[in-house]
Design a protein around this motif. Structure first.
Motif, PDB file in Angstrom:
ATOM      1  N   ARG A  98     -11.687   2.044   2.989  1.00 19.59           N
ATOM      2  CA  ARG A  98     -10.328   1.898   3.497  1.00 19.59           C
ATOM      3  C   ARG A  98     -10.303   1.585   4.985  1.00 19.59           C
ATOM      4  NH1 ARG A  98      -6.207   5.838   0.815  1.00 19.59           N
ATOM      5  NH2 ARG A  98      -6.704   4.370  -0.876  1.00 19.59           N
ATOM      6  N   ASP A 148      -7.805  -3.304  -0.864  1.00 14.87           N
ATOM      7  CA  ASP A 148      -7.982  -1.847  -0.797  1.00 14.87           C
ATOM      8  C   ASP A 148      -8.915  -1.452  -1.929  1.00 14.87           C
ATOM      9  OD1 ASP A 148      -7.768   0.839  -0.344  1.00 14.87           O
ATOM     10  OD2 ASP A 148      -5.674   1.030  -0.990  1.00 14.87           O
ATOM     11  N   ASP A 200      -9.571  12.084   2.680  1.00 13.79           N
ATOM     12  CA  ASP A 200      -8.557  11.032   2.574  1.00 13.79           C
ATOM     13  C   ASP A 200      -8.398  10.500   1.152  1.00 13.79           C
ATOM     14  OD1 ASP A 200      -8.026  11.197   5.241  1.00 13.79           O
ATOM     15  OD2 ASP A 200      -9.102   9.370   5.812  1.00 13.79           O
ATOM     16  N   GLN A 234       0.825  -1.209   0.000  1.00 13.49           N
ATOM     17  CA  GLN A 234       0.000   0.000   0.000  1.00 13.49           C
ATOM     18  C   GLN A 234       0.860   1.260   0.000  1.00 13.49           C
ATOM     19  OE1 GLN A 234      -2.145   1.138   3.629  1.00 13.49           O
ATOM     20  NE2 GLN A 234      -4.017   1.314   2.420  1.00 13.49           N
ATOM     21  N   ARG A 265       0.941  -4.432  -6.783  1.00 13.37           N
ATOM     22  CA  ARG A 265       1.456  -3.143  -6.310  1.00 13.37           C
ATOM     23  C   ARG A 265       2.965  -3.169  -6.126  1.00 13.37           C
ATOM     24  NH1 ARG A 265      -3.062  -0.908  -1.941  1.00 13.37           N
ATOM     25  NH2 ARG A 265      -4.401   0.052  -3.535  1.00 13.37           N
ATOM     26  N   GLU A 271       0.434   7.200  -6.410  1.00 14.05           N
ATOM     27  CA  GLU A 271      -0.775   8.016  -6.496  1.00 14.05           C
ATOM     28  C   GLU A 271      -0.601   9.379  -5.833  1.00 14.05           C
ATOM     29  OE1 GLU A 271      -3.694   5.634  -4.600  1.00 14.05           O
ATOM     30  OE2 GLU A 271      -3.811   4.151  -6.209  1.00 14.05           O
ATOM     31  N   ALA A 272       0.634   9.792  -5.575  1.00 13.55           N
ATOM     32  CA  ALA A 272       0.882  11.038  -4.845  1.00 13.55           C
ATOM     33  C   ALA A 272       0.148  12.247  -5.429  1.00 13.55           C
ATOM     34  CB  ALA A 272       2.391  11.308  -4.782  1.00 13.55           C
ATOM     35  N   TYR A 327      -3.150  13.377  -3.984  1.00 17.90           N
ATOM     36  CA  TYR A 327      -3.156  13.989  -2.658  1.00 17.90           C
ATOM     37  C   TYR A 327      -2.424  15.329  -2.651  1.00 17.90           C
ATOM     38  CZ  TYR A 327      -4.370   9.159  -1.654  1.00 17.90           C
ATOM     39  OH  TYR A 327      -4.975   7.922  -1.657  1.00 17.90           O
ATOM     40  N   ARG A 355       4.874  13.040  -7.214  1.00 19.34           N
ATOM     41  CA  ARG A 355       5.240  11.632  -7.344  1.00 19.34           C
ATOM     42  C   ARG A 355       6.755  11.518  -7.385  1.00 19.34           C
ATOM     43  NH1 ARG A 355       6.280   7.528 -11.112  1.00 19.34           N
ATOM     44  NH2 ARG A 355       4.998   5.647 -10.871  1.00 19.34           N
ATOM     45  N   MET A 395       0.590   4.264  -2.727  1.00 17.35           N
ATOM     46  CA  MET A 395       0.351   5.663  -2.385  1.00 17.35           C
ATOM     47  C   MET A 395       1.434   6.570  -2.959  1.00 17.35           C
ATOM     48  SD  MET A 395      -1.277   5.515   1.437  1.00 17.35           S
ATOM     49  CE  MET A 395      -1.935   7.176   1.278  1.00 17.35           C
TER      50      MET A 395
END
Length: 502
Positions: free
Chosen positions: A426, A364, A400, A72, A205, A79-80, A83, A87, A76
Motif C-alpha cells: 500500500r 492497491d 494497517d 479506495q 470499486r 471492508e470496515a 479493521y 460496515r 475501505m
C-alpha cells in the motif's frame, strides 16, 4: 480548467529577432525546461497547441490518482469489519461528486502553471500549432520564430487498437474518460498495463461491472511475475472480470450498447458493455511538426531519435519526455528536460543513461520499481542476489491490514551495491524513494541497516532487507573472531559458577 490553461482571447506576443531557447510543448518536460531556462536569464518561448500542463495534469496522473483515492475510500467502507469497524448499512456511490472533486483538484494544480504566472516568470507563451520551417525556425499559426536552441517536448498520444468496428461504436481513452458525468453500468478495459489496471480497479470499486481484456498471460508484463500476480489477485477480489490471453476482435453497437467479440485461444465469446476504455499504450506525438524540414530523424513508434545527451540529428534541437523516451513518466520527462537545459544552454555533458528513475503503478497494492530487474542483470552477466521481506512480517503492515506485498532489493552478488528493487504494498510509491536515494548517492544496502526508521512504519521492510544483506556479507573470519571473543569473555564466569557448584 480551460480558463487557467488557455484563457479566451489570448494574444500571442510579438517575437524578437531570435529566441535563445524555444520549447514546443507545455507539458511536464516543456514547463520544466522553460521555467529553468528563464530563471537562468535566457529569452524563452513556450509553444502549446492546446492545454498548459499536458496529459499528466489534464488527462493523466492527476485526475486518475484523484479518482483512485475516492474509489479506495469506498473500498475501505465495504471492508470496515477487517479493521474492527461496522460496515455502513448503505453505501451509495456519488460518482458525479467524485468527478467534481477531481476537476476541482485538477484546476487547482493547473493554476500553478497558468499563462499569467508563466508570463510573470519571463516566458513568452504562444498558443497554436508549431511546425518547423527550417533548421533554426518554426511557424506558429503564421508567426515565424527563430531560435538558437530548441526543445521538442510534445509528449505522446493515446494508441488506438486495431479492432474492427471500434471507432464507429465509440470508445474512451485517458483523454476522454475523465469527461464522464455518470458512472457507467459496465466497462470493458482493453489492456492490462498500468493505466488499464489502475482504472479497472477504480471503476470496479465504484460499482461498475468491469471487465479487463489482456492479450498476455499476466498483467503488467514489464514487472516481476509475483508482483503482477498480486495485482491480478487484487483486481479479482475487487470484482473485476479478468480475461487473460484474450483480445477483442470486433465491436458492434446495438440498442445503445457495445457487443464485443473476445478471442481466447481460438475460441470467441461475446460480452455486452456500455463503454470501452482503451489502455494499450501511447505513441509519440510527432505528427504535424514537419521534422524533416529541420533535419530531425524520427519514426512514428519510438519517436524522435536522440543521443545520450538528448540531442537530435539537428545539433541545435533537443527532445525530452514522451516524444523520445522509452519510459513515459512525468518524473522522467522533468528530469530529461533539466538535462536538456544544462546541455543546450551551459554546454554541459549530462547523460540520460545516468538517471535513476523510479516508477509506480497505483493499484492497491501499489507496484513500484527502480533500477534493474533480475532478468536484465543476468542478460548483462551481472551476478545478482536478492533480499526479500514479505509485508506480513512488518509490524505496521499488519496493524494497517495491508499485508499483501513484499520488498525485494537486488544487489551485485558478494557486495551491497544496489542494482534495483521492486516493492509491492500500500505504501510502495513512498518506500521506493528510499532505495532510489541510496542508489543515486552510491550508498550500499548494508548502510541502510544502520538507519533508524520511525516505528512503526512500512518502510521498516527496507531496513529489514538491508539487515539481511549485512548479515550475509559478514565474513566467516569475522564471525569466528566474534564468537571466540565472546566465548573467551564468558569463560571466567563459567569457571566461577562451576567452582561454586562443586
Amino acid at each position: 480548467m480551460m480558463i487557467n490553461a488557455q484563457p479566451p482571447g489570448w494574444r500571442n506576443p510579438r517575437p524578437p529577432a531570435r529566441y535563445r531557447f524555444l520549447v514546443i510543448g507545455g507539458g511536464p518536460a516543456g514547463l520544466m525546461a522553460a521555467r529553468t531556462a528563464a530563471a537562468m536569464g535566457a529569452r524563452v518561448a513556450l509553444i502549446e497547441a492546446h492545454l498548459i500542463g499536458g496529459i499528466s495534469a489534464n488527462n493523466g496522473c492527476i485526475p486518475s490518482k484523484t479518482l483512485i483515492r475516492t474509489a479506495q475510500a469506498y473500498a475501505m467502507m465495504r471492508e470496515a469489519p477487517r479493521y474492527g469497524a461496522l460496515r455502513p448499512c448503505e453505501i451509495s456511490v456519488d460518482f458525479p461528486a467524485a468527478m467534481v472533486r477531481m476537476r476541482r483538484i485538477r484546476e487547482r494544480l493547473v493554476r500553478i502553471d497558468s499563462p499569467a504566472k508563466l508570463a510573470a516568470a519571463g516566458i513568452d507563451l504562444y498558443f497554436g500549432h508549431a511546425h518547423f520551417v527550417g533548421p533554426d525556425s518554426v511557424d506558429v499559426d503564421g508567426i515565424k520564430l527563430r531560435f538558437g536552441k530548441a526543445l521538442i517536448a510534445t509528449g505522446s498520444r493515446a494508441m488506438l487498437p486495431e479492432i474492427e468496428g471500434l471507432e464507429k461504436a465509440g470508445f474512451l481513452n485517458n483523454e476522454t474518460i475523465f469527461d464522464l458525468q455518470e458512472l457507467p453500468a459496465s466497462l470493458l478495459v482493453v489492456g492490462g498495463g498500468p493505466l488499464g489496471c489502475e482504472l479497472a480497479q477504480a471503476f470496479a470499486r465504484f460499482g461498475t461491472r468491469t471487465l479487463i481484456s489482456h492479450r498476455e498471460p499476466l498483467f503488467l508484463p514489464a514487472e516481476e511475475r509475483d508482483a503482477a500476480q498480486m495485482v491480478s489477485d487484487a483486481l479479482a477480489r475487487d470484482g473485476v472480470e479478468i480475461h487473460l490471453n484474450s483480445q477483442p476482435t470486433r465491436v458492434r453497437e446495438q440498442d445503445g450498447r457495445k457487443h464485443v467479440d473476445l478471442l481466447n485461444e481460438g475460441n470467441t465469446a461475446t460480452t455486452v458493455v456500455d463503454h470501452i476504455l482503451t489502455g494499450i499504450g501511447r505513441l509519440p506525438a510527432v505528427e504535424g511538426l514537419c521534422l524533416a524540414a529541420a533535419g530531425i530523424q524520427y519514426d512514428e513508434v519510438t519517436g524522435i531519435h536522440v543521443d545520450d545527451f538528448l540531442r537530435t540529428s539537428n545539433s541545435h534541437v533537443y527532445a525530452a519526455g514522451d516524444v523520445c523516451l522509452k519510459f513515459r513518466f512525468t518524473n522522467t520527462a522533468e528530469a530529461s528536460a533539466r538535462i536538456v537545459v544544462h546541455n543546450a544552454l551551459l554546454f554541459g555533458r549530462q547523460r540520460l543513461s545516468a538517471l535513476t528513475v523510479p516508477w509506480c503503478t497505483h493499484t492497491d497494492p501499489q507496484v513500484a520499481h527502480v533500477g534493474l530487474y533480475v532478468k536484465e542483470a543476468r542478460e548483462r552477466n551481472i551476478p545478482v542476489k536478492t533480499f526479500t521481506v514479505p509485508m506480513h512480517d512488518v509490524d505496521r503492515a499488519i496493524t494497517d491490514g495491508a499485508e499483501d506485498g513484499f520488498v525485494k532489493i537486488h544487489v551485485r552478488e558478494g557486495t551491497d551495491q544496489i542494482l534495483g528493487a521492486t516493492i509491492v504494498g500500500r505504501g510502495a510509491a513512498e518506500m521506493i524513494n528510499v532505495v532510489s536515494l541510496a542508489m543515486v548517492a552510491g550508498v550500499g544496502l548494508c548502510r541502510l541497516a544502520s538507519v533508524i526508521h520511525a516505528y512503526p512504519t512500512q518502510g521498516e521492510a527496507v531496513r529489514q532487507a538491508a539487515q539481511a544483506c549485512a548479515d550475509t556479507l559478514m565474513s566467516p573470519l569475522l564471525v569466528g573472531i566474534r564468537r571466540w571473543w565472546l566465548k573467551a569473555r564468558d569463560a571466567p564466569q563459567r569457571a566461577a559458577r562451576s567452582g561454586q557448584t562443586s
